[in-house]
Motif scaffolding. Sequence first.
Motif, PDB file in Angstrom:
ATOM      1  N   ARG A  10       0.934  -1.239  -0.060  1.00  0.00           N
ATOM      2  CA  ARG A  10      -0.077   0.001  -0.044  1.00  0.00           C
ATOM      3  C   ARG A  10       0.868   1.424   0.009  1.00  0.00           C
ATOM      4  O   ARG A  10       0.599   2.348  -0.740  1.00  0.00           O
ATOM      5  N   ASP A  11       1.956   1.446   0.974  1.00  0.00           N
ATOM      6  CA  ASP A  11       2.786   2.452   1.006  1.00  0.00           C
ATOM      7  C   ASP A  11       3.779   1.994   1.178  1.00  0.00           C
ATOM      8  O   ASP A  11       4.509   2.235   2.188  1.00  0.00           O
ATOM      9  N   PRO A  12       4.589   1.286   0.042  1.00  0.00           N
ATOM     10  CA  PRO A  12       6.046   0.894   0.203  1.00  0.00           C
ATOM     11  C   PRO A  12       6.985   1.877   0.499  1.00  0.00           C
ATOM     12  O   PRO A  12       7.104   2.981  -0.064  1.00  0.00           O
ATOM     13  N   SER A  14       8.074   3.759   2.857  1.00  0.00           N
ATOM     14  CA  SER A  14       7.584   5.120   3.539  1.00  0.00           C
ATOM     15  C   SER A  14       8.875   6.062   4.002  1.00  0.00           C
ATOM     16  O   SER A  14       9.017   7.339   3.897  1.00  0.00           O
ATOM     17  N   ARG A  15      10.069   5.113   4.549  1.00  0.00           N
ATOM     18  CA  ARG A  15      10.942   6.121   4.965  1.00  0.00           C
ATOM     19  C   ARG A  15      11.969   6.567   3.728  1.00  0.00           C
ATOM     20  O   ARG A  15      12.943   7.329   4.173  1.00  0.00           O
ATOM     21  N   LEU A  16      11.562   6.175   2.406  1.00  0.00           N
ATOM     22  CA  LEU A  16      12.319   6.990   1.353  1.00  0.00           C
ATOM     23  C   LEU A  16      11.452   8.298   1.058  1.00  0.00           C
ATOM     24  O   LEU A  16      11.756   8.638  -0.095  1.00  0.00           O
ATOM     25  N   PRO A  74      -0.814  -7.488   9.996  1.00  0.00           N
ATOM     26  CA  PRO A  74       0.487  -7.144  10.214  1.00  0.00           C
ATOM     27  C   PRO A  74       1.641  -8.243   9.994  1.00  0.00           C
ATOM     28  O   PRO A  74       1.186  -9.347   9.872  1.00  0.00           O
ATOM     29  N   LEU A  75       2.836  -7.628   9.522  1.00  0.00           N
ATOM     30  CA  LEU A  75       3.989  -8.525   8.940  1.00  0.00           C
ATOM     31  C   LEU A  75       4.063  -9.812   9.796  1.00  0.00           C
ATOM     32  O   LEU A  75       3.927 -11.089   9.311  1.00  0.00           O
ATOM     33  N   THR A  76       4.184  -9.805  11.113  1.00  0.00           N
ATOM     34  CA  THR A  76       4.514 -10.842  12.105  1.00  0.00           C
ATOM     35  C   THR A  76       3.378 -11.986  11.851  1.00  0.00           C
ATOM     36  O   THR A  76       3.624 -13.184  11.910  1.00  0.00           O
ATOM     37  N   VAL A  94      12.177 -14.272   2.673  1.00  0.00           N
ATOM     38  CA  VAL A  94      13.148 -13.566   2.205  1.00  0.00           C
ATOM     39  C   VAL A  94      12.309 -12.302   1.871  1.00  0.00           C
ATOM     40  O   VAL A  94      11.555 -12.097   0.871  1.00  0.00           O
ATOM     41  N   MET A  95      12.901 -11.184   2.396  1.00  0.00           N
ATOM     42  CA  MET A  95      12.279  -9.864   2.244  1.00  0.00           C
ATOM     43  C   MET A  95      12.396  -9.284   0.911  1.00  0.00           C
ATOM     44  O   MET A  95      13.364  -9.747   0.432  1.00  0.00           O
ATOM     45  N   ALA A  96      11.324  -8.503   0.402  1.00  0.00           N
ATOM     46  CA  ALA A  96      11.339  -8.027  -0.827  1.00  0.00           C
ATOM     47  C   ALA A  96      12.315  -7.010  -1.240  1.00  0.00           C
ATOM     48  O   ALA A  96      12.395  -6.374  -2.319  1.00  0.00           O
ATOM     49  N   ASP A  97      13.015  -6.503   0.110  1.00  0.00           N
ATOM     50  CA  ASP A  97      13.810  -5.398  -0.390  1.00  0.00           C
ATOM     51  C   ASP A  97      15.236  -5.643  -0.397  1.00  0.00           C
ATOM     52  O   ASP A  97      16.174  -4.657   0.082  1.00  0.00           O
ATOM     53  N   LEU A  98      15.721  -6.752  -0.713  1.00  0.00           N
ATOM     54  CA  LEU A  98      17.052  -7.162  -0.511  1.00  0.00           C
ATOM     55  C   LEU A  98      17.688  -6.979  -2.077  1.00  0.00           C
ATOM     56  O   LEU A  98      17.634  -7.990  -2.659  1.00  0.00           O
ATOM     57  N   TYR A 140       8.956  -9.585  14.159  1.00  0.00           N
ATOM     58  CA  TYR A 140       9.503  -8.564  13.281  1.00  0.00           C
ATOM     59  C   TYR A 140       9.539  -7.468  13.945  1.00  0.00           C
ATOM     60  O   TYR A 140       8.569  -7.028  14.997  1.00  0.00           O
ATOM     61  N   HIS A 141      10.304  -6.274  13.407  1.00  0.00           N
ATOM     62  CA  HIS A 141      10.375  -5.127  13.782  1.00  0.00           C
ATOM     63  C   HIS A 141      11.382  -4.839  15.164  1.00  0.00           C
ATOM     64  O   HIS A 141      11.443  -5.732  15.893  1.00  0.00           O
ATOM     65  N   GLY A 142      11.976  -3.866  15.375  1.00  0.00           N
ATOM     66  CA  GLY A 142      12.852  -3.564  16.343  1.00  0.00           C
ATOM     67  C   GLY A 142      14.178  -4.489  16.224  1.00  0.00           C
ATOM     68  O   GLY A 142      14.607  -4.594  15.040  1.00  0.00           O
TER      69      GLY A 142
HETATM   70  N1  GTP Z   1       2.964  -8.877   3.537  1.00  0.00           N
HETATM   71  C1  GTP Z   1       3.547  -7.852   4.460  1.00  0.00           C
HETATM   72  N2  GTP Z   1       4.851  -7.368   4.205  1.00  0.00           N
HETATM   73  C2  GTP Z   1       5.420  -6.333   4.961  1.00  0.00           C
HETATM   74  C3  GTP Z   1       4.682  -5.939   5.797  1.00  0.00           C
HETATM   75  N3  GTP Z   1       5.127  -4.829   6.211  1.00  0.00           N
HETATM   76  C4  GTP Z   1       6.388  -4.787   5.701  1.00  0.00           C
HETATM   77  N4  GTP Z   1       6.624  -5.632   4.675  1.00  0.00           N
HETATM   78  C5  GTP Z   1       7.550  -6.306   3.741  1.00  0.00           C
HETATM   79  O1  GTP Z   1       8.676  -6.512   4.840  1.00  0.00           O
HETATM   80  C6  GTP Z   1      10.008  -6.219   4.191  1.00  0.00           C
HETATM   81  C7  GTP Z   1      10.673  -5.231   5.122  1.00  0.00           C
HETATM   82  O2  GTP Z   1       9.705  -3.884   5.488  1.00  0.00           O
HETATM   83  P1  GTP Z   1      10.250  -2.899   6.129  1.00  0.00           P
HETATM   84  O3  GTP Z   1      11.495  -2.584   5.577  1.00  0.00           O
HETATM   85  O4  GTP Z   1       9.982  -3.078   7.584  1.00  0.00           O
HETATM   86  O5  GTP Z   1       8.923  -1.850   5.704  1.00  0.00           O
HETATM   87  P2  GTP Z   1       8.767  -1.303   4.401  1.00  0.00           P
HETATM   88  O6  GTP Z   1       6.949  -1.214   4.393  1.00  0.00           O
HETATM   89  O7  GTP Z   1       9.308  -1.901   3.216  1.00  0.00           O
HETATM   90  O8  GTP Z   1       9.195   0.236   4.639  1.00  0.00           O
HETATM   91  P3  GTP Z   1       8.761   1.251   5.567  1.00  0.00           P
HETATM   92  O9  GTP Z   1       7.393   1.864   5.119  1.00  0.00           O
HETATM   93  O10 GTP Z   1      10.065   2.419   5.239  1.00  0.00           O
HETATM   94  O11 GTP Z   1       8.916   1.007   6.912  1.00  0.00           O
HETATM   95  C8  GTP Z   1       9.709  -5.470   2.812  1.00  0.00           C
HETATM   96  O12 GTP Z   1       9.715  -6.531   1.781  1.00  0.00           O
HETATM   97  C9  GTP Z   1       8.100  -5.022   2.889  1.00  0.00           C
HETATM   98  O13 GTP Z   1       7.600  -5.074   1.560  1.00  0.00           O
HETATM   99  C10 GTP Z   1       3.236  -6.310   6.003  1.00  0.00           C
HETATM  100  O14 GTP Z   1       2.498  -5.708   6.952  1.00  0.00           O
HETATM  101  N5  GTP Z   1       2.919  -7.172   5.253  1.00  0.00           N
END
Ligand code: GTP
Length: 212
Positions: A10-12, A14-16, A74-76, A94-98, A140-142
């Motif tokens: 939705r708002d990927p 955001s820290r950028l 939420p992610l967790t 595996v996170m999508a921001d690697l 997750y987080h912290g």
């Molecule tokens: N499915 C899912 N993925 C998430 C969620 N929050 C974060 N992610 C994904 O998890 C990974 C790490 O996320 P973060 O860096 O903590 O958060 P972000 O949303 O990417 O960025 P910020 O908005 O800047 O915190 C990224 O691949 C995100 O796309 C969530 O609530 N659900």
Amino acid sequence: MQVVVPYAARDPKSRLADVLDADERRAFARAMRADVVDAVRAAGGTPTLLTTAPPESSEDPALDGVAVAVDDRPLTDAVDDALPEGPGETVAVVMADLALATPESLTRLFETTGDVAIAPGRGGGTNALVVRHPDFRVDYHGASYRDHRRIAADASLSVGVVDSMRLATDVDEPVDFAEVLLHGERRARDWLADAGFEVVVREGRVGVRRSE
Ligand SMILES: Nc1nc2c(ncn2[C@@H]2O[C@H](COP(=O)(O)OP(=O)(O)OP(=O)(O)O)[C@@H](O)[C@H]2O)c(=O)[nH]1
Ligand SMILES: C[C@H](OP(=O)(O)O)C(=O)O
């Protein structure tokens, strides 16, 4: 190996927001996501995109053939639901921001032994995991790297740790762009370069700037 790739649709990123507008953040996040999905497949994994909202059908050819699970919790909670439920199952996350993940670095992760294998992120996070035991759950987080080690220890699970610059680099803040521009090889690096970002050295320090 089954590999869950979490993605906040939705708002990927955001820290950028100080350096990229909302459309740009979406496009850059998709470029990173495509690189990660490609690398997972090239490492022999089967990716499932775990996303908070369904991708539009024409959104991204890089997702062709990729399973999609929509979960807006939420992610967790969403990741926990995707983890092994019984003995003998293995699930990687595996996170999508690697943006620097390569088939080689992911293969190392997948081959790291332990009930849980962790690729820590810089800054205390958990960038990637392999879970081979149904008693492990995420938080997750912290300082999630520390929390995940504690959760594993409390459940008497063994932990392997992957020492990988590529897997430790998640792209959260503008300063991380320098790593992508210096070490990236694919879409995310090209996206930043096309958007005008370049590496600069100021007073001996590496940073980035965007041309007008
Ligand atoms: N499915 C899912 N993925 C998430 C969620 N929050 C974060 N992610 C994904 O998890 C990974 C790490 O996320 P973060 O860096 O903590 O958060 P972000 O949303 O990417 O960025 P910020 O908005 O800047 O915190 C990224 O691949 C995100 O796309 C969530 O609530 N659900
Ligand atoms: C998901 C979270 O990512 P970060 O907010 O540390 O980038 C974590 O690694 O726990």
